[in-house]
Design a protein around this motif. Structure first.
Motif, PDB file in Angstrom:
ATOM      1  N   GLN A 170      21.713 -29.980 -43.133  1.00 30.13           N
ATOM      2  CA  GLN A 170      20.852 -31.025 -43.673  1.00 30.13           C
ATOM      3  C   GLN A 170      19.381 -30.759 -43.365  1.00 30.13           C
ATOM      4  OE1 GLN A 170      22.080 -33.298 -45.524  1.00 30.13           O
ATOM      5  NE2 GLN A 170      24.042 -34.033 -44.782  1.00 30.13           N
ATOM      6  N   MET A 171      18.507 -31.308 -44.194  1.00 34.20           N
ATOM      7  CA  MET A 171      17.095 -31.452 -43.862  1.00 34.20           C
ATOM      8  C   MET A 171      16.898 -32.839 -43.268  1.00 34.20           C
ATOM      9  SD  MET A 171      14.801 -29.081 -44.493  1.00 34.20           S
ATOM     10  CE  MET A 171      14.530 -27.545 -45.400  1.00 34.20           C
ATOM     11  N   ASN A 172      15.920 -33.009 -42.365  1.00 35.61           N
ATOM     12  CA  ASN A 172      15.677 -34.337 -41.819  1.00 35.61           C
ATOM     13  C   ASN A 172      14.847 -35.186 -42.786  1.00 35.61           C
ATOM     14  OD1 ASN A 172      12.911 -33.728 -41.406  1.00 35.61           O
ATOM     15  ND2 ASN A 172      13.344 -32.863 -39.387  1.00 35.61           N
ATOM     16  N   ARG A 173      14.565 -36.426 -42.393  1.00 39.32           N
ATOM     17  CA  ARG A 173      13.912 -37.384 -43.295  1.00 39.32           C
ATOM     18  C   ARG A 173      12.498 -36.972 -43.683  1.00 39.32           C
ATOM     19  NH1 ARG A 173      16.796 -40.778 -39.743  1.00 39.32           N
ATOM     20  NH2 ARG A 173      18.363 -42.079 -40.780  1.00 39.32           N
ATOM     21  N   GLN A 174      11.882 -36.088 -42.915  1.00 38.67           N
ATOM     22  CA  GLN A 174      10.534 -35.629 -43.248  1.00 38.67           C
ATOM     23  C   GLN A 174      10.495 -34.902 -44.591  1.00 38.67           C
ATOM     24  OE1 GLN A 174       9.292 -33.178 -40.009  1.00 38.67           O
ATOM     25  NE2 GLN A 174       9.216 -34.850 -38.517  1.00 38.67           N
ATOM     26  N   ALA A 175      11.636 -34.411 -45.034  1.00 36.26           N
ATOM     27  CA  ALA A 175      11.693 -33.643 -46.275  1.00 36.26           C
ATOM     28  C   ALA A 175      11.747 -34.532 -47.512  1.00 36.26           C
ATOM     29  CB  ALA A 175      12.903 -32.714 -46.259  1.00 36.26           C
ATOM     30  N   GLU A 176      11.822 -35.859 -47.337  1.00 35.57           N
ATOM     31  CA  GLU A 176      11.967 -36.758 -48.478  1.00 35.57           C
ATOM     32  C   GLU A 176      10.770 -37.707 -48.586  1.00 35.57           C
ATOM     33  OE1 GLU A 176      15.294 -39.809 -50.396  1.00 35.57           O
ATOM     34  OE2 GLU A 176      15.831 -38.404 -48.797  1.00 35.57           O
ATOM     35  N   ALA A 177      10.191 -37.785 -49.788  1.00 30.54           N
ATOM     36  CA  ALA A 177       9.035 -38.652 -50.033  1.00 30.54           C
ATOM     37  C   ALA A 177       9.504 -40.081 -50.324  1.00 30.54           C
ATOM     38  CB  ALA A 177       8.213 -38.121 -51.201  1.00 30.54           C
ATOM     39  N   ALA A 192      12.630 -34.848 -52.895  1.00 27.42           N
ATOM     40  CA  ALA A 192      12.777 -34.113 -51.641  1.00 27.42           C
ATOM     41  C   ALA A 192      12.364 -32.665 -51.813  1.00 27.42           C
ATOM     42  CB  ALA A 192      14.221 -34.185 -51.159  1.00 27.42           C
ATOM     43  N   LYS A 193      11.651 -32.161 -50.832  1.00 29.42           N
ATOM     44  CA  LYS A 193      11.318 -30.738 -50.752  1.00 29.42           C
ATOM     45  C   LYS A 193      11.071 -30.423 -49.286  1.00 29.42           C
ATOM     46  CE  LYS A 193       8.502 -27.045 -52.782  1.00 29.42           C
ATOM     47  NZ  LYS A 193       8.490 -26.225 -51.551  1.00 29.42           N
ATOM     48  N   GLY A 194      11.927 -29.594 -48.710  1.00 31.10           N
ATOM     49  CA  GLY A 194      11.862 -29.327 -47.294  1.00 31.10           C
ATOM     50  C   GLY A 194      10.961 -28.158 -46.943  1.00 31.10           C
ATOM     51  N   SER A 195      10.782 -27.969 -45.644  1.00 29.61           N
ATOM     52  CA  SER A 195      10.035 -26.848 -45.102  1.00 29.61           C
ATOM     53  C   SER A 195      10.782 -26.349 -43.876  1.00 29.61           C
ATOM     54  CB  SER A 195       8.613 -27.269 -44.732  1.00 29.61           C
ATOM     55  OG  SER A 195       8.645 -28.228 -43.680  1.00 29.61           O
ATOM     56  N   ILE A 196      10.325 -25.238 -43.324  1.00 36.14           N
ATOM     57  CA  ILE A 196      10.966 -24.705 -42.123  1.00 36.14           C
ATOM     58  C   ILE A 196      10.994 -25.745 -41.006  1.00 36.14           C
ATOM     59  CG2 ILE A 196      10.693 -23.035 -40.254  1.00 36.14           C
ATOM     60  CD1 ILE A 196      11.866 -21.729 -42.657  1.00 36.14           C
ATOM     61  N   SER A 197       9.929 -26.524 -40.890  1.00 37.22           N
ATOM     62  CA  SER A 197       9.825 -27.499 -39.792  1.00 37.22           C
ATOM     63  C   SER A 197      10.729 -28.709 -39.975  1.00 37.22           C
ATOM     64  CB  SER A 197       8.376 -27.962 -39.636  1.00 37.22           C
ATOM     65  OG  SER A 197       7.931 -28.631 -40.803  1.00 37.22           O
ATOM     66  N   SER A 198      11.260 -28.930 -41.180  1.00 39.15           N
ATOM     67  CA  SER A 198      12.098 -30.109 -41.409  1.00 39.15           C
ATOM     68  C   SER A 198      13.596 -29.789 -41.474  1.00 39.15           C
ATOM     69  CB  SER A 198      11.670 -30.829 -42.696  1.00 39.15           C
ATOM     70  OG  SER A 198      11.691 -29.973 -43.815  1.00 39.15           O
ATOM     71  N   VAL A 199      13.969 -28.553 -41.111  1.00 38.19           N
ATOM     72  CA  VAL A 199      15.396 -28.213 -41.023  1.00 38.19           C
ATOM     73  C   VAL A 199      16.002 -29.006 -39.878  1.00 38.19           C
ATOM     74  CG1 VAL A 199      17.084 -26.378 -40.679  1.00 38.19           C
ATOM     75  CG2 VAL A 199      14.982 -25.908 -41.933  1.00 38.19           C
ATOM     76  N   TYR A 200      17.123 -29.669 -40.137  1.00 41.21           N
ATOM     77  CA  TYR A 200      17.704 -30.623 -39.197  1.00 41.21           C
ATOM     78  C   TYR A 200      18.146 -29.959 -37.893  1.00 41.21           C
ATOM     79  CZ  TYR A 200      21.018 -34.009 -37.266  1.00 41.21           C
ATOM     80  OH  TYR A 200      21.690 -34.862 -36.431  1.00 41.21           O
ATOM     81  N   GLY A 201      17.652 -30.500 -36.786  1.00 42.74           N
ATOM     82  CA  GLY A 201      18.227 -30.184 -35.493  1.00 42.74           C
ATOM     83  C   GLY A 201      17.523 -29.179 -34.629  1.00 42.74           C
ATOM     84  N   SER A 202      17.179 -28.028 -35.151  1.00 45.19           N
ATOM     85  CA  SER A 202      16.667 -27.000 -34.261  1.00 45.19           C
ATOM     86  C   SER A 202      15.922 -25.920 -35.023  1.00 45.19           C
ATOM     87  CB  SER A 202      17.830 -26.365 -33.482  1.00 45.19           C
ATOM     88  OG  SER A 202      17.388 -25.271 -32.717  1.00 45.19           O
ATOM     89  N   ASP A 203      14.861 -25.374 -34.394  1.00 45.26           N
ATOM     90  CA  ASP A 203      14.135 -24.251 -34.979  1.00 45.26           C
ATOM     91  C   ASP A 203      14.971 -22.979 -34.993  1.00 45.26           C
ATOM     92  OD1 ASP A 203      11.901 -25.814 -35.386  1.00 45.26           O
ATOM     93  OD2 ASP A 203      10.931 -25.223 -33.513  1.00 45.26           O
ATOM     94  N   ALA A 204      16.105 -23.002 -34.297  1.00 45.91           N
ATOM     95  CA  ALA A 204      16.932 -21.793 -34.225  1.00 45.91           C
ATOM     96  C   ALA A 204      17.414 -21.339 -35.588  1.00 45.91           C
ATOM     97  CB  ALA A 204      18.134 -22.044 -33.307  1.00 45.91           C
ATOM     98  N   TRP A 205      17.639 -22.289 -36.512  1.00 44.09           N
ATOM     99  CA  TRP A 205      18.100 -21.902 -37.852  1.00 44.09           C
ATOM    100  C   TRP A 205      17.105 -20.950 -38.498  1.00 44.09           C
ATOM    101  CZ3 TRP A 205      22.942 -22.805 -38.600  1.00 44.09           C
ATOM    102  CH2 TRP A 205      23.554 -23.942 -38.060  1.00 44.09           C
ATOM    103  N   ALA A 206      15.813 -21.277 -38.404  1.00 42.20           N
ATOM    104  CA  ALA A 206      14.790 -20.417 -39.006  1.00 42.20           C
ATOM    105  C   ALA A 206      14.643 -19.113 -38.240  1.00 42.20           C
ATOM    106  CB  ALA A 206      13.461 -21.153 -39.058  1.00 42.20           C
ATOM    107  N   GLN A 207      14.802 -19.170 -36.933  1.00 49.27           N
ATOM    108  CA  GLN A 207      14.647 -17.965 -36.121  1.00 49.27           C
ATOM    109  C   GLN A 207      15.804 -16.994 -36.311  1.00 49.27           C
ATOM    110  OE1 GLN A 207      14.269 -19.564 -32.184  1.00 49.27           O
ATOM    111  NE2 GLN A 207      12.350 -20.631 -32.635  1.00 49.27           N
ATOM    112  N   ASP A 208      17.036 -17.516 -36.405  1.00 43.97           N
ATOM    113  CA  ASP A 208      18.214 -16.659 -36.464  1.00 43.97           C
ATOM    114  C   ASP A 208      18.538 -16.172 -37.874  1.00 43.97           C
ATOM    115  OD1 ASP A 208      18.532 -17.029 -33.754  1.00 43.97           O
ATOM    116  OD2 ASP A 208      19.970 -18.669 -33.964  1.00 43.97           O
ATOM    117  N   SER A 209      18.127 -16.904 -38.880  1.00 44.65           N
ATOM    118  CA  SER A 209      18.538 -16.594 -40.259  1.00 44.65           C
ATOM    119  C   SER A 209      17.692 -15.486 -40.873  1.00 44.65           C
ATOM    120  CB  SER A 209      18.425 -17.844 -41.134  1.00 44.65           C
ATOM    121  OG  SER A 209      19.229 -18.885 -40.644  1.00 44.65           O
ATOM    122  N   ASP A 210      18.318 -14.682 -41.717  1.00 50.29           N
ATOM    123  CA  ASP A 210      17.571 -13.721 -42.534  1.00 50.29           C
ATOM    124  C   ASP A 210      16.911 -14.428 -43.705  1.00 50.29           C
ATOM    125  OD1 ASP A 210      18.241 -11.550 -40.936  1.00 50.29           O
ATOM    126  OD2 ASP A 210      20.061 -11.126 -42.062  1.00 50.29           O
TER     127      ASP A 210
END
Length: 249
Positions: A156-163, A168-186
């Motif tokens: 999920q994306m968190n509520r910050q991704a929804e106007a 809705a349009k998300g960003s790296i910073s609004s991925v739900y839960g942890s920055d690890a998703w962006a760090q670990d993913s290709d």
């Protein structure tokens, strides 16, 4: 390849279309569902594969002509290299069932719908949600590397991704839960748009070996599921910067 988006935007439908494409191309795929019953995921694949109106299919209200075509097609169609599973264990909803499926079927690609509902076996009992998701992301990366499997966790994306207007349009910073998703993913892919509309915006937020950008796709279930790229993504359309992918993505 982390796929994320706000609730009820059609993430499951879109990843079903991607999984179907890969399986039809010959890739061995596993679709593991944490959010919906296995039967419901199977019905969605059937509707997409045989171009059936999904609501009528679920209501057992298909026109006789369509029903006959579906039955005839199912009898002669070769089976796709695809396993759909929602296996759980009494010990809890950890990663053990996913690992068991990989070891049994040796897929090239695994989709995990509702991956954020998994609690890794090594997570401390009193761990906060962000820590659990960090452990999950790290563990999925290890599994992907060791088994040489492409893994698509859908989260999920968190509520910050929804106007306020519901778009809705998300960003790296609004991925739900942890920055690890962006760090670990290709790759990190966001599914945006507005509920009740017939289009979705696919945004590649991170690409280890590709460009980043947006493109528009159709989103309709009737008269048949259609998630193809929309005209607005073409040159001269409303969305600029068409994404260029590399590799399996």
């Amino acid at each position: 390849v982390t796929v994320c988006g706000r609730t009820s935007l059609g993430k499951t439908w879109l990843v079903i279309s991607w999984c179907h494409h890969l399986a039809k191309s010959g890739a061995r795929c596993v679709f593991f569902t944490k959010e919906m019953p296995t039967e419901q995921i199977h019905d969605r694949f059937e509707a997409f594969h045989y171009a059936l109106p999904y609501d009528a299919m679920r209501a057992s209200d298909l026109p006789p002509k369509v029903l006959r075509r579906w039955r005839q097609s199912r009898q002669k169609d070769p089976k796709l290299p695809l396993v759909i599973s929602g296996e759980e264990t009494l010990e809890g909803g950890g990663l053990a069932p996913v690992i068991a499926l990989i070891q049994r079927y040796r897929p090239q690609v695994v989709f995990i719908d509702g991956a954020y509902l998994i609690r890794p076996e090594n997570a401390p009992k009193n761990a906060q949600a962000t820590e659990v998701l960090r452990l999950l992301s790290n563990r999925l990366k290890v599994i992907a590397k060791v088994t040489k499997t492409v893994i698509f966790p859908i989260i999920q994306m968190n509520r910050q991704a929804e106007a306020k207007d519901g778009s809705a349009k998300g960003s790296i910073s609004s991925v739900y839960g942890s920055d690890a998703w962006a760090q670990d993913s290709d790759y990190v892919i966001d599914i945006g748009g507005k509920r009740g509309t017939t289009s979705r915006l696919i945004s590649l937020l991170k690409g280890r070996e590709s460009n980043v950008g947006d493109f528009q796709v159709n989103f309709q279930l009737d008269p048949k599921p259609d998630f193809s790229e929309s005209a607005s993504s073409q040159p001269g359309g409303a969305v600029a910067g068409k994404v260029s992918f590399k590799g399996i993505a």
